[in-house]
Design a protein around this motif. Structure first.
Motif, PDB file in Angstrom:
ATOM      1  N   GLN A  35       0.721  -1.165  -0.063  1.00  0.00           N
ATOM      2  CA  GLN A  35       0.036  -0.006  -0.058  1.00  0.00           C
ATOM      3  C   GLN A  35       1.255   1.324  -0.016  1.00  0.00           C
ATOM      4  OE1 GLN A  35      -3.453   0.082  -0.527  1.00  0.00           O
ATOM      5  NE2 GLN A  35      -3.868  -1.828  -0.135  1.00  0.00           N
ATOM      6  N   LYS A  36       2.132   1.151  -0.006  1.00  0.00           N
ATOM      7  CA  LYS A  36       2.728   2.492  -0.139  1.00  0.00           C
ATOM      8  C   LYS A  36       3.186   2.336  -1.348  1.00  0.00           C
ATOM      9  CE  LYS A  36       5.355   1.221   4.401  1.00  0.00           C
ATOM     10  NZ  LYS A  36       6.773   0.778   5.132  1.00  0.00           N
ATOM     11  N   PHE A  37       3.239   1.861  -2.205  1.00  0.00           N
ATOM     12  CA  PHE A  37       3.605   2.194  -3.543  1.00  0.00           C
ATOM     13  C   PHE A  37       2.430   2.316  -4.357  1.00  0.00           C
ATOM     14  CE2 PHE A  37       6.609  -0.487  -2.085  1.00  0.00           C
ATOM     15  CZ  PHE A  37       7.814  -0.296  -1.964  1.00  0.00           C
ATOM     16  N   GLY A  38       1.130   2.699  -3.911  1.00  0.00           N
ATOM     17  CA  GLY A  38      -0.435   3.370  -4.020  1.00  0.00           C
ATOM     18  C   GLY A  38      -1.552   3.307  -3.578  1.00  0.00           C
ATOM     19  N   ASP A  39      -3.179   2.644  -4.132  1.00  0.00           N
ATOM     20  CA  ASP A  39      -3.737   2.505  -3.760  1.00  0.00           C
ATOM     21  C   ASP A  39      -4.353   1.619  -4.214  1.00  0.00           C
ATOM     22  OD1 ASP A  39      -3.548   5.053  -1.829  1.00  0.00           O
ATOM     23  OD2 ASP A  39      -4.704   6.103  -2.855  1.00  0.00           O
ATOM     24  N   PHE A  40      -4.558   0.868  -3.071  1.00  0.00           N
ATOM     25  CA  PHE A  40      -4.023  -0.854  -3.642  1.00  0.00           C
ATOM     26  C   PHE A  40      -6.036  -1.315  -2.711  1.00  0.00           C
ATOM     27  CE2 PHE A  40      -0.147  -0.402  -4.423  1.00  0.00           C
ATOM     28  CZ  PHE A  40       0.064  -0.442  -5.910  1.00  0.00           C
ATOM     29  N   ASP A  41      -7.141  -2.182  -3.567  1.00  0.00           N
ATOM     30  CA  ASP A  41      -8.052  -2.876  -3.005  1.00  0.00           C
ATOM     31  C   ASP A  41      -8.933  -1.668  -2.245  1.00  0.00           C
ATOM     32  OD1 ASP A  41      -8.113  -5.468  -3.727  1.00  0.00           O
ATOM     33  OD2 ASP A  41      -7.532  -5.575  -1.742  1.00  0.00           O
ATOM     34  N   THR A  42      -9.190   0.295  -3.229  1.00  0.00           N
ATOM     35  CA  THR A  42     -10.215   0.678  -2.487  1.00  0.00           C
ATOM     36  C   THR A  42     -11.702   0.144  -2.837  1.00  0.00           C
ATOM     37  OG1 THR A  42     -10.222   2.030  -4.961  1.00  0.00           O
ATOM     38  CG2 THR A  42      -8.902   2.464  -3.216  1.00  0.00           C
ATOM     39  N   LYS A  43     -12.702  -0.861  -4.164  1.00  0.00           N
ATOM     40  CA  LYS A  43     -13.108  -0.818  -4.394  1.00  0.00           C
ATOM     41  C   LYS A  43     -13.740  -2.730  -4.011  1.00  0.00           C
ATOM     42  CE  LYS A  43     -13.622   2.022  -7.699  1.00  0.00           C
ATOM     43  NZ  LYS A  43     -13.042   2.466  -9.229  1.00  0.00           N
ATOM     44  N   THR A  44     -12.159  -3.248  -3.269  1.00  0.00           N
ATOM     45  CA  THR A  44     -12.550  -4.579  -3.491  1.00  0.00           C
ATOM     46  C   THR A  44     -11.737  -4.930  -2.423  1.00  0.00           C
ATOM     47  OG1 THR A  44     -10.030  -5.449  -4.867  1.00  0.00           O
ATOM     48  CG2 THR A  44     -12.231  -5.898  -5.055  1.00  0.00           C
ATOM     49  N   SER A  45     -11.787  -6.282  -1.464  1.00  0.00           N
ATOM     50  CA  SER A  45     -10.801  -7.238  -0.380  1.00  0.00           C
ATOM     51  C   SER A  45      -9.891  -7.935  -1.021  1.00  0.00           C
ATOM     52  CB  SER A  45     -11.484  -7.445   1.122  1.00  0.00           C
ATOM     53  OG  SER A  45     -12.545  -8.181   0.579  1.00  0.00           O
ATOM     54  N   SER A  46      -9.688  -8.414  -0.283  1.00  0.00           N
ATOM     55  CA  SER A  46      -8.495  -9.602  -0.939  1.00  0.00           C
ATOM     56  C   SER A  46      -7.928 -10.363   1.097  1.00  0.00           C
ATOM     57  CB  SER A  46      -6.787  -9.372  -0.851  1.00  0.00           C
ATOM     58  OG  SER A  46      -6.573  -8.278  -2.165  1.00  0.00           O
ATOM     59  N   TRP A  47      -7.331 -11.514   0.571  1.00  0.00           N
ATOM     60  CA  TRP A  47      -7.392 -12.444   1.523  1.00  0.00           C
ATOM     61  C   TRP A  47      -6.102 -12.526   1.612  1.00  0.00           C
ATOM     62  CZ3 TRP A  47     -11.016 -14.822   4.678  1.00  0.00           C
ATOM     63  CH2 TRP A  47     -11.839 -15.351   3.984  1.00  0.00           C
ATOM     64  N   VAL A  48      -5.528 -12.596   2.958  1.00  0.00           N
ATOM     65  CA  VAL A  48      -4.251 -12.013   3.155  1.00  0.00           C
ATOM     66  C   VAL A  48      -3.543 -13.529   4.477  1.00  0.00           C
ATOM     67  CG1 VAL A  48      -3.383  -9.812   2.860  1.00  0.00           C
ATOM     68  CG2 VAL A  48      -4.109 -10.634   5.440  1.00  0.00           C
ATOM     69  N   LYS A  49      -2.329 -14.035   4.482  1.00  0.00           N
ATOM     70  CA  LYS A  49      -2.356 -14.809   4.822  1.00  0.00           C
ATOM     71  C   LYS A  49      -2.723 -15.356   6.528  1.00  0.00           C
ATOM     72  CE  LYS A  49       1.808 -17.271   3.609  1.00  0.00           C
ATOM     73  NZ  LYS A  49       3.339 -17.405   3.512  1.00  0.00           N
ATOM     74  N   THR A  50      -3.249 -15.831   6.966  1.00  0.00           N
ATOM     75  CA  THR A  50      -3.742 -15.654   7.934  1.00  0.00           C
ATOM     76  C   THR A  50      -3.058 -16.560   9.757  1.00  0.00           C
ATOM     77  OG1 THR A  50      -5.701 -15.807   6.976  1.00  0.00           O
ATOM     78  CG2 THR A  50      -5.706 -16.893   9.704  1.00  0.00           C
ATOM     79  N   PRO A  51      -2.610 -15.579  10.556  1.00  0.00           N
ATOM     80  CA  PRO A  51      -2.024 -16.860  11.692  1.00  0.00           C
ATOM     81  C   PRO A  51      -2.417 -17.491  12.043  1.00  0.00           C
ATOM     82  CG  PRO A  51      -1.665 -14.646  12.107  1.00  0.00           C
ATOM     83  CD  PRO A  51      -3.018 -14.624  10.804  1.00  0.00           C
TER      84      PRO A  51
END
Length: 185
Positions: free
Chosen positions: A131-147
């Motif tokens: 997210q430091k490199f742009g605005d990503f997922d402003t209309k969607t969402s993304s699964w991330v690696k879950t603990p």
């Protein structure tokens, strides 16, 4: 989507290298100090990694280099598509979640699809770095690696960017939505 042969045809190699080079040159702020000639040579000599990048591109992703690992020299690509790629949406989190659904099962799950492509989901920290490199997922969402501790309790986490802030949420791992997919590297 399982593909045992992880090599591209010559025209596919040329196509993905052309796409990656164009994206690299268009987004130099993501990878300051790196030169395409070195990246291109390394990719040409690593057909399995090139295949994974091609697979990311096929699902609507936009892989680009974010960093070079100082210890290994390996180039780290993140999916830089503005929104969660369409070809990776409407999936639950993992196989256990998929198998737990009795009806209305999605076609696949995010963890296995990523593994089939030779990539991994981003961690929450990596997602925040992206997210430091742009605005990503402003209309969607993304699964991330879950603990593991969250996953053992049946949950999974996902992220998105709203109101210029990165949010982390939770949901049952078996959940899936048309606007939720996965970003990966």
């Amino acid at each position: 989507m399982k593909n045992e042969k992880r090599d591209l045809q010559p025209e596919q190699r040329e196509e993905i290298l052309r796409i990656l080079k164009t994206r690299f040159e268009k987004n130099m702020g993501r990878h300051k100090g790196l030169e395409w000639a070195e990246v291109g040579t390394k990719l040409e000599n690593n057909p399995e990694k090139l295949w994974s990048l091609y697979e990311m591109e096929k699902t609507g992703g936009e892989p680009d280099i974010i960093v070079q690992d100082k210890n290994t020299g390996e180039y780290i690509f993140y999916d830089c598509s503005a929104e969660s790629p369409k070809g990776r949406r409407s999936f639950c989190y993992d196989l256990k979640a998929l198998e737990s659904r009795k009806e209305h099962k999605p076609q696949n799950n995010a963890i296995d699809m990523a593994a089939d492509m030779g990539i991994e989901l981003l961690t929450e920290e990596e997602y925040r770095e992206l997210q430091k490199f742009g605005d990503f997922d402003t209309k969607t969402s993304s699964w991330v690696k879950t603990p593991d501790n969250i996953r053992k309790l049946g949950g999974a986490i996902f992220c998105d960017r709203r109101y210029d802030i990165v949010f982390v949420y939770h949901n049952g791992a078996e959940s899936y939505y048309a606007s939720r997919g996965s970003v990966a590297y």
